[in-house]
Every structure is written in C-alpha cells, then in structure tokens.
Design a protein around this motif. Structure first.
Motif, PDB file in Angstrom:
ATOM      1  N   TRP A 147       0.818  -1.019  -0.027  1.00 23.42           N
ATOM      2  CA  TRP A 147       0.108   0.064   0.189  1.00 23.42           C
ATOM      3  C   TRP A 147       0.910   1.341   0.235  1.00 23.42           C
ATOM      4  N   LEU A 148       2.051   1.421   0.710  1.00 21.99           N
ATOM      5  CA  LEU A 148       2.723   2.506   0.927  1.00 21.99           C
ATOM      6  C   LEU A 148       3.527   2.701  -0.335  1.00 21.99           C
ATOM      7  N   THR A 149       4.383   1.511  -0.932  1.00 26.57           N
ATOM      8  CA  THR A 149       4.991   1.813  -2.091  1.00 26.57           C
ATOM      9  C   THR A 149       3.868   2.569  -3.100  1.00 26.57           C
ATOM     10  N   SER A 150       3.022   1.690  -3.337  1.00 25.16           N
ATOM     11  CA  SER A 150       1.874   2.155  -4.466  1.00 25.16           C
ATOM     12  C   SER A 150       1.340   3.596  -4.191  1.00 25.16           C
ATOM     13  N   PHE A 151       1.409   4.125  -2.999  1.00 27.93           N
ATOM     14  CA  PHE A 151       0.879   5.447  -2.610  1.00 27.93           C
ATOM     15  C   PHE A 151       1.863   6.389  -3.225  1.00 27.93           C
ATOM     16  N   LEU A 152       3.200   6.111  -2.752  1.00 27.22           N
ATOM     17  CA  LEU A 152       4.238   6.738  -3.232  1.00 27.22           C
ATOM     18  C   LEU A 152       4.539   6.904  -4.637  1.00 27.22           C
ATOM     19  N   TYR A 153       4.300   5.973  -5.494  1.00 31.90           N
ATOM     20  CA  TYR A 153       4.238   5.559  -6.910  1.00 31.90           C
ATOM     21  C   TYR A 153       3.281   6.427  -7.544  1.00 31.90           C
ATOM     22  N   ALA A 154       2.121   6.363  -7.054  1.00 34.90           N
ATOM     23  CA  ALA A 154       1.096   7.117  -7.380  1.00 34.90           C
ATOM     24  C   ALA A 154       1.269   8.797  -7.320  1.00 34.90           C
ATOM     25  N   LEU A 155       1.684   9.189  -6.107  1.00 39.00           N
ATOM     26  CA  LEU A 155       2.026  10.524  -5.876  1.00 39.00           C
ATOM     27  C   LEU A 155       2.824  11.079  -7.061  1.00 39.00           C
ATOM     28  N   MET A 156       3.923  10.166  -7.288  1.00 37.83           N
ATOM     29  CA  MET A 156       4.754  10.710  -8.278  1.00 37.83           C
ATOM     30  C   MET A 156       4.195  11.145  -9.602  1.00 37.83           C
ATOM     31  N   HIS A 157       3.276  10.012 -10.154  1.00 40.38           N
ATOM     32  CA  HIS A 157       2.504  10.669 -11.551  1.00 40.38           C
ATOM     33  C   HIS A 157       1.834  11.696 -11.200  1.00 40.38           C
ATOM     34  N   SER A 158       0.882  11.907  -9.955  1.00 41.13           N
ATOM     35  CA  SER A 158      -0.329  12.847 -10.155  1.00 41.13           C
ATOM     36  C   SER A 158       0.535  14.092  -9.793  1.00 41.13           C
ATOM     37  N   VAL A 159       1.782  14.239  -9.059  1.00 42.26           N
ATOM     38  CA  VAL A 159       2.595  15.527  -8.757  1.00 42.26           C
ATOM     39  C   VAL A 159       2.973  15.983 -10.311  1.00 42.26           C
ATOM     40  N   LEU A 160       3.802  15.086 -11.028  1.00 42.30           N
ATOM     41  CA  LEU A 160       4.243  15.372 -12.095  1.00 42.30           C
ATOM     42  C   LEU A 160       3.222  15.783 -13.239  1.00 42.30           C
ATOM     43  N   THR A 161       2.003  15.257 -13.289  1.00 43.72           N
ATOM     44  CA  THR A 161       1.101  15.560 -14.138  1.00 43.72           C
ATOM     45  C   THR A 161       0.257  16.934 -13.977  1.00 43.72           C
ATOM     46  N   ALA A 162       0.261  16.956 -12.709  1.00 46.07           N
ATOM     47  CA  ALA A 162      -0.522  18.381 -12.296  1.00 46.07           C
ATOM     48  C   ALA A 162       0.289  19.630 -12.544  1.00 46.07           C
ATOM     49  N   ARG A 163       1.766  19.401 -12.569  1.00 47.59           N
ATOM     50  CA  ARG A 163       2.602  20.616 -12.980  1.00 47.59           C
ATOM     51  C   ARG A 163       2.937  20.943 -14.399  1.00 47.59           C
ATOM     52  N   LEU A 164       2.212  19.863 -15.277  1.00 50.59           N
ATOM     53  CA  LEU A 164       2.260  20.237 -16.812  1.00 50.59           C
ATOM     54  C   LEU A 164       1.313  21.491 -17.165  1.00 50.59           C
ATOM     55  N   ASN A 165       1.511  22.202 -18.139  1.00 51.77           N
ATOM     56  CA  ASN A 165       0.674  23.146 -18.689  1.00 51.77           C
ATOM     57  C   ASN A 165       0.137  22.525 -19.955  1.00 51.77           C
ATOM     58  N   PHE A 166      -1.130  23.069 -20.150  1.00 51.55           N
ATOM     59  CA  PHE A 166      -2.040  22.320 -21.120  1.00 51.55           C
ATOM     60  C   PHE A 166      -2.132  23.292 -22.327  1.00 51.55           C
ATOM     61  N   CYS A 167      -2.087  23.180 -23.560  1.00 56.26           N
ATOM     62  CA  CYS A 167      -2.219  24.155 -24.617  1.00 56.26           C
ATOM     63  C   CYS A 167      -2.963  23.608 -25.470  1.00 56.26           C
ATOM     64  N   HIS A 168      -3.219  22.250 -25.537  1.00 55.74           N
ATOM     65  CA  HIS A 168      -4.025  21.684 -26.919  1.00 55.74           C
ATOM     66  C   HIS A 168      -5.559  21.673 -26.470  1.00 55.74           C
ATOM     67  N   LEU A 183      -1.039  13.509 -21.191  1.00 61.52           N
ATOM     68  CA  LEU A 183       0.099  13.846 -21.832  1.00 61.52           C
ATOM     69  C   LEU A 183       0.129  14.321 -23.332  1.00 61.52           C
ATOM     70  N   GLU A 184      -1.145  13.716 -23.984  1.00 64.24           N
ATOM     71  CA  GLU A 184      -1.449  14.245 -25.336  1.00 64.24           C
ATOM     72  C   GLU A 184      -1.737  15.574 -25.251  1.00 64.24           C
ATOM     73  N   LEU A 185      -2.395  15.943 -24.161  1.00 65.25           N
ATOM     74  CA  LEU A 185      -2.881  17.416 -24.272  1.00 65.25           C
ATOM     75  C   LEU A 185      -1.967  18.494 -23.677  1.00 65.25           C
ATOM     76  N   ALA A 186      -0.869  18.020 -23.166  1.00 68.63           N
ATOM     77  CA  ALA A 186      -0.028  18.618 -22.644  1.00 68.63           C
ATOM     78  C   ALA A 186       0.952  19.335 -23.871  1.00 68.63           C
ATOM     79  N   CYS A 187       1.642  20.592 -23.373  1.00 67.77           N
ATOM     80  CA  CYS A 187       2.480  21.280 -24.175  1.00 67.77           C
ATOM     81  C   CYS A 187       3.834  21.190 -23.308  1.00 67.77           C
ATOM     82  N   GLY A 188       4.995  21.691 -23.987  1.00 69.32           N
ATOM     83  CA  GLY A 188       6.186  21.602 -23.344  1.00 69.32           C
ATOM     84  C   GLY A 188       6.947  20.183 -23.273  1.00 69.32           C
ATOM     85  N   ASP A 189       7.914  20.081 -22.717  1.00 69.80           N
ATOM     86  CA  ASP A 189       8.670  18.803 -22.585  1.00 69.80           C
ATOM     87  C   ASP A 189       8.185  17.756 -21.753  1.00 69.80           C
TER      88      ASP A 189
END
Length: 309
Positions: A147-168, A183-189
């Motif tokens: 449970w703990l490993t999975s929570f930290l793994y999911a937190l990684m994806h959610s935080v990094l995705t939330a920081r993206l800019n969306f321009c499409h 990621l298909e809707l995100a702009c930038g790298d």
C-alpha cells in the motif's frame, strides 16, 4: 510560442460517441459494477466474520477484495454518469485525484497479486515452515509495504502531471483521467513523464507479473515431482491455472497500455484495453479465488445458519 491554457476542467469523450450504444453500455457497466461491489463485499464480510478464515491466504484475499471495491469505484461511477449525461466534464482537481487513486490502487493490486503468489509458494512448497514464515506480523508488513509503495508511486505521477501546462484541446480521449491521455494534451517537454510511464509503471507491472508467474511455475514443478496423488495434483493445477488466467487478464493489458509509446491510434486501443483491467478483473477476482473454495462456501453457510436459524 504555444498558447498555454489555465485548465479548470477536462471533457471526457468516454467509450463511444454513438448515442444509440450508450444505454447498452450504461446497463452493462452498471451490472459489472454491482457484481463487483456485491461479490467483493461478500468475501470481505465472510473473511471478517469467520474466525477459521483468519489465515494469511484470506488476509491477502480480504485486502484484494477491498482493493477491487475501491479500484472499480474510482472509474465506473464516473463512467456511468458520463453515459447518462450530455455534460461529460471533470474538474482539474477531480481529474488529478482520479488519476492518483487509479494508479495507487492499481499498483497495490499488482504488488498484492505477487505477494499472494509468494504466499501459495510457501504454503505448498514449505508447509512445515509456513506458520513461521507467514506469521501475522509478516503479512501485515507485506500488505503495508504494498500500500505504501503504491501510494508513493501514484503520488509521483499525480504531482508531475498536475505541474504540466496544457495548450491543446482539453478533450480527453478516455473514459477516465489517466497519465497517457493527459500527456497528449500537454505542451512543453513531457519526456520525463513518458519515461516514468514506460520504465517505472512498466517495470512494476511486469516485475510483479514475472515474480507471480515464477511462484506459480515453481509450485506446479514442485507438485509434478513431489506428489504422487493424481487428485491432489489435478486440484492444485486447476487452481493455479485459474489464478494465472486472472494474472494474464490484469498484467497483460496493463503492460500493453503503459509500455508502448502513445499515439493517436493507440488511444482508441488503450480505452478498450482499460475496460479489462479497470472493470472486468475486479469482477473476476471474487469468482476465481472463491467460487471453488470449499472453506469460503462452508463459512458462508455457517454465517447464514447463525443469522436465520
């Protein structure tokens, strides 16, 4: 420069744009969801109420049932709402929250299935040491790590995705919020995000799959060479075969979805494949793991006798 948009919501395009098919899909997924809730809920109640089922195998099975209730509840209620409504939007915060819990519970299930495979390996191949190796403290520790490993793994994806800019376009080609469609809707790298999906997500899912497969193959090999009883061997092999079917239905689509690079055509395939591991597998787990389990049926009969007689 690309036109960066401040996002407040996304539009979920769902499974199909054909209006005539939506009532059919609504009824189908409502039935699947109800079966998942009732089936997994019943297993959870039986395991809690019956002292004879307070063993490592049923402890992990109870965890799996709890996971499957939550896992299907992350995506299916929203899918049912979008099939009924013409307004198929999800807020940005709701989208990131759904993404987080989808990956948190999905990763927990992947690791838990591997732990359950290891539990069966120890029980069958080392029965004299089973009580010592898989005592209550070890079981709780293994579940907590999952449970703990999975929570930290999911937190990684959610935080990094939330920081993206969306321009499409903010139209999400899926029936729930997941990393690849966003990621298909995100702009930038987005190379780091893509790398994390392929390496981390793919590594966890395929690593857990091969460890689970190895456990069951070792069990099969042990039974073939050590047991002379045909009935015992047949029962064990049929149980392993049914468990392996569940593993293939869960790990196979997950690997297919997250290891491949994203493309316009793969988005359509990913939606169809996602139905298997997000909706079908939580329904199959209670059927596969308990349908031919005499201990569960006896416990169920005992509970009914206590309640109604």
């Amino acid at each position: 420069m690309e036109n960066v948009t401040t996002v407040s919501e996304f539009l979920l395009l769902g499974l199909t744009s054909v209006q005539d098919l939506q009532p059919f899909f609504f009824v189908l997924f409502l039935i699947i969801y109800l079966i998942s809730l009732v089936g997994n809920g019943a297993i959870l109640v039986i395991i809690i109420l019956e002292p004879k089922l307070h063993s490592p195998m049923y402890f992990f099975l109870g965890n799996l049932s709890c996971l499957d209730i939550c896992y299907s509840s992350v995506t299916l209620p929203k899918l049912l709402l979008t099939l009924l409504s013409t307004r198929r939007v999800i807020s940005f915060l709701g989208c990131i929250t759904q993404l987080h819990f989808f990956h948190f519970l999905g990763c927990s299930e992947a690791i838990l299935l591997a732990i359950m495979g290891f539990d069966r390996f120890v029980a069958i191949c080392y029965p004299l040491h089973y009580a010592m190796l898989m005592n209550h403290q070890v079981c709780v520790l293994l579940a907590a790590v999952a449970w703990l490993t999975s929570f930290l793994y999911a937190l990684m994806h959610s935080v990094l995705t939330a920081r993206l800019n969306f321009c499409h376009s903010l139209k999400l080609h899926h029936f729930f919020c997941d990393v690849k469609p966003l990621l298909e809707l995100a702009c930038g790298d987005t190379q780091v995000n893509q790398w994390l999906i392929s390496i981390i997500t793919g590594g966890i899912s395929m690593g857990a799959f091969f460890l689970t497969l190895l456990s069951y193959l070792y069990v099969v090999g042990f039974l073939l060479f050590e047991h002379q009883s045909c009935s015992t061997l047949h029962k064990a092999l049929s149980t392993c075969a049914s468990h392996l079917m569940v593993l293939c239905l869960f790990y196979g689509p997950v690997g297919f979805t997250y290891i491949r690079p994203a493309s316009a055509t793969s988005m359509v395939q990913d939606r169809l494949v996602a139905v298997i591991y997000s909706a079908v597998t939580p329904v199959l787990n209670p059927l596969i793991y308990t349908l031919r389990n005499k201990e569960v049926w006896l416990a169920l009969k005992k509970i009914f006798r206590r309640k109604f007689y």
